[in-house]
Design a protein around this motif. Sequence first.
Motif, short mmCIF file in Angstrom:
data_model
loop_
_atom_site.label_atom_id
_atom_site.label_comp_id
_atom_site.label_asym_id
_atom_site.label_seq_id
_atom_site.Cartn_x
_atom_site.Cartn_y
_atom_site.Cartn_z
N PHE A 114 -1.36 -0.50 23.17
CA PHE A 114 -2.42 0.50 22.98
C PHE A 114 -1.82 1.86 22.68
CE2 PHE A 114 -4.70 4.10 24.75
CZ PHE A 114 -5.87 4.05 24.00
N ASN A 115 -0.83 2.27 23.46
CA ASN A 115 -0.23 3.59 23.26
C ASN A 115 0.36 3.72 21.86
OD1 ASN A 115 -0.87 4.54 25.84
ND2 ASN A 115 1.04 3.78 26.73
N LYS A 116 0.98 2.64 21.37
CA LYS A 116 1.54 2.66 20.02
C LYS A 116 0.43 2.78 18.98
CE LYS A 116 4.45 0.19 16.72
NZ LYS A 116 3.56 0.57 15.61
N ARG A 117 -0.62 2.00 19.14
CA ARG A 117 -1.72 2.02 18.17
C ARG A 117 -2.43 3.37 18.18
NH1 ARG A 117 -5.79 -2.75 18.16
NH2 ARG A 117 -6.36 -1.55 16.31
N TYR A 118 -2.61 3.94 19.37
CA TYR A 118 -3.29 5.24 19.44
C TYR A 118 -2.43 6.32 18.80
CZ TYR A 118 -6.82 8.46 21.21
OH TYR A 118 -7.85 9.37 21.29
N SER A 119 -1.11 6.25 19.02
CA SER A 119 -0.20 7.21 18.40
C SER A 119 -0.22 7.07 16.88
CB SER A 119 1.22 7.02 18.92
OG SER A 119 1.30 7.35 20.29
N ASP A 120 -0.23 5.81 16.41
CA ASP A 120 -0.34 5.57 14.98
C ASP A 120 -1.60 6.20 14.41
OD1 ASP A 120 2.02 4.14 14.91
OD2 ASP A 120 1.06 2.18 15.00
N TYR A 121 -2.70 6.03 15.15
CA TYR A 121 -3.97 6.61 14.70
C TYR A 121 -3.87 8.13 14.58
CZ TYR A 121 -8.67 8.48 14.90
OH TYR A 121 -9.80 9.22 14.64
N GLN A 122 -3.30 8.76 15.61
CA GLN A 122 -3.19 10.22 15.59
C GLN A 122 -2.28 10.72 14.47
OE1 GLN A 122 -2.06 10.68 19.80
NE2 GLN A 122 -3.93 11.86 20.08
N GLU A 123 -1.24 9.95 14.17
CA GLU A 123 -0.27 10.38 13.16
C GLU A 123 -0.74 10.12 11.73
OE1 GLU A 123 3.38 8.46 14.04
OE2 GLU A 123 3.59 9.40 16.02
N ARG A 124 -1.44 8.99 11.51
CA ARG A 124 -1.77 8.58 10.16
C ARG A 124 -3.26 8.67 9.86
NH1 ARG A 124 1.93 3.78 10.98
NH2 ARG A 124 3.93 4.38 10.12
N THR A 160 -2.84 -3.12 9.45
CA THR A 160 -3.28 -2.09 8.51
C THR A 160 -2.67 -0.74 8.83
OG1 THR A 160 -5.22 -1.74 9.89
CG2 THR A 160 -5.46 -3.22 7.99
N ARG A 161 -1.75 -0.68 9.80
CA ARG A 161 -1.29 0.62 10.28
C ARG A 161 -0.14 1.19 9.45
NH1 ARG A 161 -2.14 -2.39 14.73
NH2 ARG A 161 0.03 -2.72 15.23
N GLY A 162 0.21 0.54 8.37
CA GLY A 162 1.17 1.18 7.49
C GLY A 162 2.33 0.32 7.02
N VAL A 169 -10.78 6.79 27.68
CA VAL A 169 -11.91 5.87 27.54
C VAL A 169 -11.50 4.70 26.65
CG1 VAL A 169 -14.27 5.62 26.66
CG2 VAL A 169 -13.60 7.69 27.90
N ALA A 170 -10.83 5.00 25.54
CA ALA A 170 -10.38 3.95 24.63
C ALA A 170 -9.39 3.01 25.32
CB ALA A 170 -9.75 4.57 23.39
N ARG A 171 -8.46 3.58 26.12
CA ARG A 171 -7.49 2.75 26.82
C ARG A 171 -8.18 1.77 27.76
NH1 ARG A 171 -4.50 6.38 29.16
NH2 ARG A 171 -2.57 6.19 27.95
#
Length: 208
Positions: free
Chosen positions: A149-159, A63-65, A131-133
């Motif tokens: 995780f780092n990719k998904r968290y970055s996606d979250y912050q960007e989108r 669902t990340r884009g 904490v999420a990591r």
Amino acid sequence: MAGKPFVIFVLGPPASGKGTLCKRLAEDHNLYHLSAGDYLRYLINGPLAGQPDIVDAVRYGGTRGLVRGDVIVSLLIEKIKEEMSKGESAFLLDGFPRNLEQDKAFRERMRSDFDIDTPDLTISISCPKEVARARYLNRKRGDDSEDLFNKRYSDYQERDTQVVELYRKGLIEVTADGSLSIGQSYLEMVKTLSGEGAWTNLTSAAQN
């Protein structure tokens, strides 16, 4: 199928506790918990297994884009209609929308199909990255890794945060940090929801 669905968006970074909080809220208040990610994964391993374009997009982007907004929206709304035909009326959309394109496509379809503006409520779960990591790596699910995780968290912050800002005015914010257990976060969420007119109308109707 009668009536119109009550829709709650639930946003938050990976491993913030969205799924656990949604499951408990759904059980306690007779809501249908629809996890966008889980549902897409179910579809590509079953009903949509023969559609490689969707299968590949979900496996590598979820669902990340990478899956077009209109495709995800069509799948989710058909699922909502299916569950409404079985008597469901209120839906927790866990992890959706992930970007402004998905949000726009969903709202347009809801106006077209149900003649309503949506969502009725939006919940944002905040959780510090460290904490999420830790939670993400401890759950040992599938191909979870620190890089993913780092990719998904970055996606979250960007989108995803763009969607959070879109609904900032009426946002219900829940904190899930190292000082709060999931249970405490849940109590905070229910307490905050109890001050929202749309929520009290929903839960009052369910009790009558």
